[in-house]
Structures are given as C-alpha cells and as structure tokens.
Design a protein around this motif. Structure first.
Motif: not given
Length: 751
Positions: A446-449, A438-441
């Motif tokens: 990380p700044s957009l998560f 699974e793709f992990s933002l």
C-alpha cells in the motif's frame, strides 16, 4: 589502459516539418523568421482554446483522400526524411543493402489517428497501424533494413534517446550504419490531451518569454551515423561527431520537471563526463524550451548547474520550437537538425516572438527574433519529457578519438514476475505471492500505491518490488547512487487509453480529462517506477510488439558496460482491455499471449559490490529480421551472424508460434549441438513480457533453479555454461543475447 575507438559521426540528415519538406526549406524559414505554426483543419478542435499547430500540410494534403489505404502519417513523414538523409550522406539503396544497418526510431504518439479511426470510426483494419513499433517496421521494410530495429517511446525524448543508442551501436561495432531519429503525427486525442493540461498557447509559442504556453507540431528528423573510419574510406565528410550522449530521470512528477533542473543537470553532467568536451568548449546549446511555466527556467538552471563555473550570460541558448512547434517524439531529432542547418551556415537558431524574457530566464544569452552569426565548433542539445525523462546530446565538428575505458561486465542480480494470479522473485532472496483476479498494488504494498494508478503501473511496481526484494536492495535509501531504469511496453496503459477515447467519443475534444491523458503516454509506467523507487539514473523506454523487454535490457547493458551507472532496474509490462484485444485480433496475435502482467530484473556491472552474488552474466546483444530467401527456399536471420561460438542451449520465444518449427530448424542447422527450449513451455508470456521472460528462463537454466514455480532444466544434463536467448516479435524481428555462467568470482570489483 584505455582503448581508442572509432567514434560515431553524422554524415547526413533529413527533416520534414511545418517549415518545409527538407533541410533547405527549414533553413529558409528560419532565415525568414517564418513560423510554420498556423490554423489547422485536419481534425476537430471544437471547444478547445487554440486551433493552431505545426502541421505537415504537403504530406497530409497529398494523401488525405487515400489515408485508409496507407500507413499512418508518421510513417510517411519518416520515409521522406530518411530519403533526404541517405541522399545527403551519399548512400544509395545498393550501398544500404551491402551494409549491416540498424534503424532506431523515436515515436511518442504511436499511430494514434489509426487508433481513432479503428475505435471511433469502427474501421477495425486501421488498428494494425496503431502500435508504435508498426511505424518502425513499415520504415524498415520500405528501405530493406534487415538489422536491429528499435522503437523508443520515452515521449518527447524518444528521438534523442534513439540517437544515443545509435551511437552505442556504432561504438560497439554491432553494425556499420544506423538510421536514427524520430517521427510523430498529431491526432485529435493528443491535441485535446495537451489542452486538458492547460499547457497550449493561443498564439505561436515563445519559449523563455512572458507569453507562456506551448505550440504542438509534427514531422520527422533522421540522421545517418557511421564510424569515422568508414566515412573516410568512402570519401564522405562528417557533418559532426556525436561526442557523447546521456539520459536521466527526475523521480519528481508525472508531467512537471524538477524545479531546480536536477535531472537535466545529471544528464548533462554524465554526457560531459563520458566525453573529452570541457565546459569552455561548448559554443551553443539548443534547449528543450517548451514555453510552459514549469519547463524553461528549470531547464536553464539544470544546464548551467552542470556547466559551472561557466557564466550563464557567456553561452548562447535558444529553443527551435517557435519555428515548427513541439513535435513530441520527433522533437529531439528535428531540433538537433535545426541546429545543424544553421550552424553549417555559420549561424545559430533563434526563438521567435521573444519580446519580454520572463523573470526566471533573465540573465541568460537567449537568442531571439532572428538567426545570429556565431561560429560553433561544439554544441549541446537537451530534451525533457513526461515521466521526468531527460536527454543530452553533445556534438562537435572536430572529430577526435576519445579515450574509452574497458567495458564493464554485466550481471543479473535478480528477476521477478507477476502474472496468472501468482508472483515470483529469484535472487539472493526468494519470494512468492498469490492473488485473485486483477493484481492490486494497494493490497500488496500500500505504501507504493497512489490514487488513480493505472493497472500497468501497479503491475510494474509490484514486479519491480519483488526484484528489489530478490536482490536484497533497499530502494528507500535516499543516499543511494543514481540507479538506471529501462522499461518496455507494447501499447502502454490500454485500460486508461480506452477510457480516454470513450471521453473523446462522448464529449468531443474538450471532454478529454487531465487526470487520464498523462497516463496514456507510453513511458508513464516508467515515470511511476521512478517516483515509487527514487530512480534518477540513465533510462529509456521501448515498444516493440514482443522484443521491448530485451531492448530495455540491451540499453541497460550498454549503459552499465560504459559505467554510466553501476546498477539498473529493467521492467516490461502490459495490461489488457477491450481496446487492446481488438488491436491484437487485427494483428492476428495468438490469444494465449493476451493478458496483464509484468516482469522485472535487477542488473549490475562489476563495479557494484553486489555483483559477487549475481546469478548470471549477460552479453553479446544483437538483433535482426527473420526473412525468407526465395533462391535458397529457406528462412534466414541476420541476428545470428555475430555468433560464432556454439551455445549449449537456445531459449526461443515467439509471440506467434506458427513459425516456431521452421525457425527452430534454422537454429539447429546453425548450432547443431545446441538444445532448443521453447520459453512458452514455462510461461504463456504476454506480448510485452515474452522477451524478458525468456532471459529469466535462461538465467534459471544457468542456475538450475525454478522459474515461476516450475523446474527448469534439461533432463539428465548438467546446467548449461551458456544460453543464447532469441525473442521474435509479431513482425518477425528478432532480438538476441547470451546468458552465461559466471566463471569464479574474480570478475567482481574488490575480489
């Protein structure tokens, strides 16, 4: 020199709500100050603080016992309202069959009762009626509509968005007539979800009053739009001219509006700028006015910021929601029609139960407790939604030609894709990434998560980040002009919805969580994109069972060509869950199309300085239904009628491939010299992503580049000059556009 166009007029309308089964009954309720909001008994509300809503009892009571054998209630509501609209516009079924007709439907709740039946009651066949576009397809088939069919799913602005796009179809001459509006039916999940947000009033709502809270409702409202010249030729008087429409995003919060109404202001100001309506011309405004603490004052601030220097006490405003409740995806159309119903009688709607105007709404001329006699030649209607989406409609009685500037050319600046454990972007900058499972933002950017972000939200933001990188655009620039954002998804955050339904099943209506419910709204990922990248321009959200990405691109193209914005992000995405797999199994969707993923595209018009490094031009959008004509024993598609020039290549993408050979054969007959490429030879696209993937394949063909790491081209042949892209959804609805080479660079502003 500007050119003059015959503009869209409304020649008929129909409505069904808790205030009655037609426009006459609605007016009688308004005249009598009668609210249709009352105790409901159509689903369990155990443990909730309120048990009232605006229910369409006539349809529910008539069909309750045969509900399993019928489409969902929103389909039935829509058919009833459209029948009235066609009758009031003096359009027969025979006339309808002779015209190029489009259907634009707004819907927020999808077939939610059917989803509840399928998952909770284990009536799996009901799942076929769950996806939002299934209602639109049901309606189109009922009325024999063969032209474009589009489903708008931007929550409470869905139907006003549908009306705005309908106007563009008429103005651009794509069709002769559009049936546009919205329909929504309440369900236990929706009712419980709004209670989880503590936003539902225990009594009939009273927008602007100190008694805060909203009342939910259901129903349908539709209008008939056509060119003024056509209406005149057939002797049909226009009810009003739809003078201008616009939209915007707040980029502020998932459910709450920007406190100063900045998004409402931008939407209203854009509509004013695209019309010849002046501040002093407007005689009345029908506002969104929900009655919630966050909405009403902020909305009024935004409206009157756009209307400066007009004094806020010089213009009457009201909200119609206390008559029939907040009808969600149908709200924009039903409320617009409620204004028409009153205005045609020389009156304007009021807000019921307006006893004590709250502090942040004082000083305005708010119409309360009874229709007011008032002559209206021009009025506005505003709506807002979860995800920070806003719309404005301007209408007037006097029909006139508005000077319209020549259309802007529109270009693809970059495109990107995340799926199958890899991600790519293509543009002036190229980037690739790989990931496991699974793709992990959070790992990628990380700044957009943010915490609790849905899987579809992560895919969408990841693909969009790659598109921004490919276009070499700094999205963090707080001074950037408003950027448009357009999104497509089939069933939204299915993983979140699965958890939401599990809570409902285990704990009852009071167990639905406020942390989950907002992410189940189909435009929630669009709101995530707006927040992540600061997107505040025009916007729309689509669900189409396979063509949603193309429809998002089509809307972006329209707004860019009209110069409402100069650049936009277009994205489509989906995630996968046990629940979504069950839906697709019932709809007999090919298993290889199932999976999580997203794609994105940056598009600009010729006013944008970055157009000089564009990849390709896009234009000539159309749509229509594939159908089998018995008398000639052949498949036909109305979307092909507008294409006279023969493209070099056709990129065909279909959700279900069992008709591929038959449809390819028809395309070959229509365009004998064109080469036909199956988009799925390059990527096994998911349902929501297939149409935008096909445009990306076409763009790669034009540029002679790779797509998703694979060579794209025709062996031994040069890159084509033009490519016709056709995407076909599960219901055999087609959407098309042309992707072509850029002829030199003199088209670019400043070159």
């Amino acid at each position: 020199m500007p050119e003059f166009k015959s503009h869209a007029v409304i020649t008929g309308y129909g409505v069904i709500s808790s205030c009655g089964d037609n426009a006459h009954e609605l007016y009688h309720s308004m005249q009598s100050q009668r609210s249709g909001i009352a105790s409901l008994n159509c689903f369990d509300v155990t443990g909730l603080s309120s048990d009232i809503a605006g229910i369409v009892r006539s349809i529910r009571e008539k069909h309750q016992d045969e509900r399993d054998a019928l489409p969902d209630f929103s389909t039935l509501f829509a058919i009833k309202a459209i029948e009235e609209a066609l009758e009031s516009a003096n359009i027969s079924r025979e006339t309808l069959a002779q015209k190029r007709v489009a259907l634009c439907v707004g819907n927020a709740n999808t077939g939610m009762e059917k989803l509840e039946d399928g998952i909770i009651e284990n009536k799996l066949a009901a799942l076929i009626e769950y996806p939002a576009h299934k209602q639109s397809d049901n309606i189109a088939k009922h009325f024999g509509i063969l032209g474009p069919v589009l489903t708008f799913t931007s929550a409470c602005t869905s139907s006003s968005s549908a009306m705005g796009f309908a106007k563009q179809l008429i103005d651009k001459g794509v069709v002769d007539l559009v049936i546009a509006g919205g329909t929504d039916a309440l369900a236990k999940t929706i009712y419980a979800g709004f209670h989880s947000l503590q936003s539902v009033a225990p009594q009939v709502c009273s927008p602007y009053d100190v008694k805060m809270g909203l009342s939910l409702g259901e129903g349908a409202g539709f209008v008939i739009l056509e060119p003024q010249t056509q209406a005149s030729e057939r002797g049909q008087k226009a009810v009003v001219q739809l003078a201008a429409t616009a939209s915007s995003l707040d980029a502020y919060h998932a459910t709450a509006p920007e406190p100063c109404g900045a998004g409402v202001r931008r939407s209203f100001a854009t509509a004013m700028a695209k019309s010849d309506v002046t501040v002093e011309d407007i005689d009345y405004i029908n506002t969104h006015g929900t009655g919630t603490p966050a909405n009403d004052g902020a909305e009024l601030k935004g409206i009157f910021a756009a209307l400066q220097p007009r004094a806020k006490n010089s213009l009457p405003v009201s909200s119609s929601k206390s008559y029939f409740g907040h009808t969600l995806g149908a709200a924009g159309a039903i409320e617009f029609i409620s204004a028409l119903v009153a205005i045609e009688q020389g009156e304007i709607p009021s807000t019921l139960n307006g006893d004590d105007i709250r502090e942040d709404c004082q000083g305005h001329d708010i119409v309360v407790n009874g229709l007011r006699k008032h002559k209206v030649d021009c009025f506005a209607a505003t709506n807002s939604a979860f995800g920070g989406h806003n719309t404005t409609l301007l209408a007037r009685k006097l029909v006139s030609d508005i000077p319209v500037a020549a259309e802007q050319k529109v270009y693809v600046l970059s495109h990107s894709n995340i799926a199958n454990e890899v991600g790519y972007s293509s543009g002036s900058e190229q980037q690739a990434l790989s990931y496991a499972q699974e793709f992990s933002l959070k790992q990628f950017q990380p700044s957009l998560f943010r915490r609790r972000m849905s899987a579809i939200g992560q895919y969408s933001i990841g693909a969009s980040y790659l598109a921004f990188s490919g276009a070499d655009i700094d999205f963090s620039d707080s001074e950037k002009p408003p950027m448009g954002a357009y999104f497509g998804t089939t069933v939204g955050a299915s993983q979140v919805q699965q958890r939401n339904l599990s809570d409902l099943l285990q704990h009852g209506p009071s167990g639905v969580k406020s942390t989950l419910f907002p992410d189940t709204v189909l435009n929630a990922p669009l709101g995530n994109l707006a927040l992540a990248f600061g997107l505040t321009g025009c916007s729309a959200n689509f669900s189409d069972l396979g063509n949603e990405g193309m429809h998002a691109l089509w809307h972006a193209y329209n707004d860019l060509s009209e110069n409402k914005i100069s650049y936009a992000l277009v994205c489509s995405a989906e995630d996968q869950s046990d629940k979504s797999d069950l839906v697709w199994q019932q709809m007999q969707v090919d298993e290889q199309t199932l999976g999580s993923g997203a794609n994105a595209m940056i598009v600009v018009n010729q006013q944008d300085a970055r157009a000089n490094r564009a990849l390709a031009q896009i234009h000539q959008f159309s749509g229509g239904q594939w159908y089998f004509k018995d008398d000639v024993q052949q498949w036909l598609c109305s979307a092909l009628e507008q294409y006279t020039a023969v493209p070099d290549v056709i990129v065909l993408s279909m959700v279900n491939t069992h008709h591929y050979e038959a449809f390819s054969s028809v395309l070959k007959q229509h365009f004998p010299s064109a080469h036909i490429i199956n988009s799925r030879d390059y990527k096994a696209s998911g349902v929501a992503c297939q149409s935008l993937d096909a445009v990306s394949v076409a763009t790669s063909l034009i540029r002679g580049r790779t797509f998703m790491g694979r060579e794209v081209g025709l062996q031994g042949l040069d890159a084509p000059e033009s490519v016709l892209v056709m995407s076909v959804n599960t219901q055999l609805g087609a959407s098309t556009c042309i992707v072509s080479k850029i002829k030199g660079d003199t088209h670019v502003s400043g070159h």
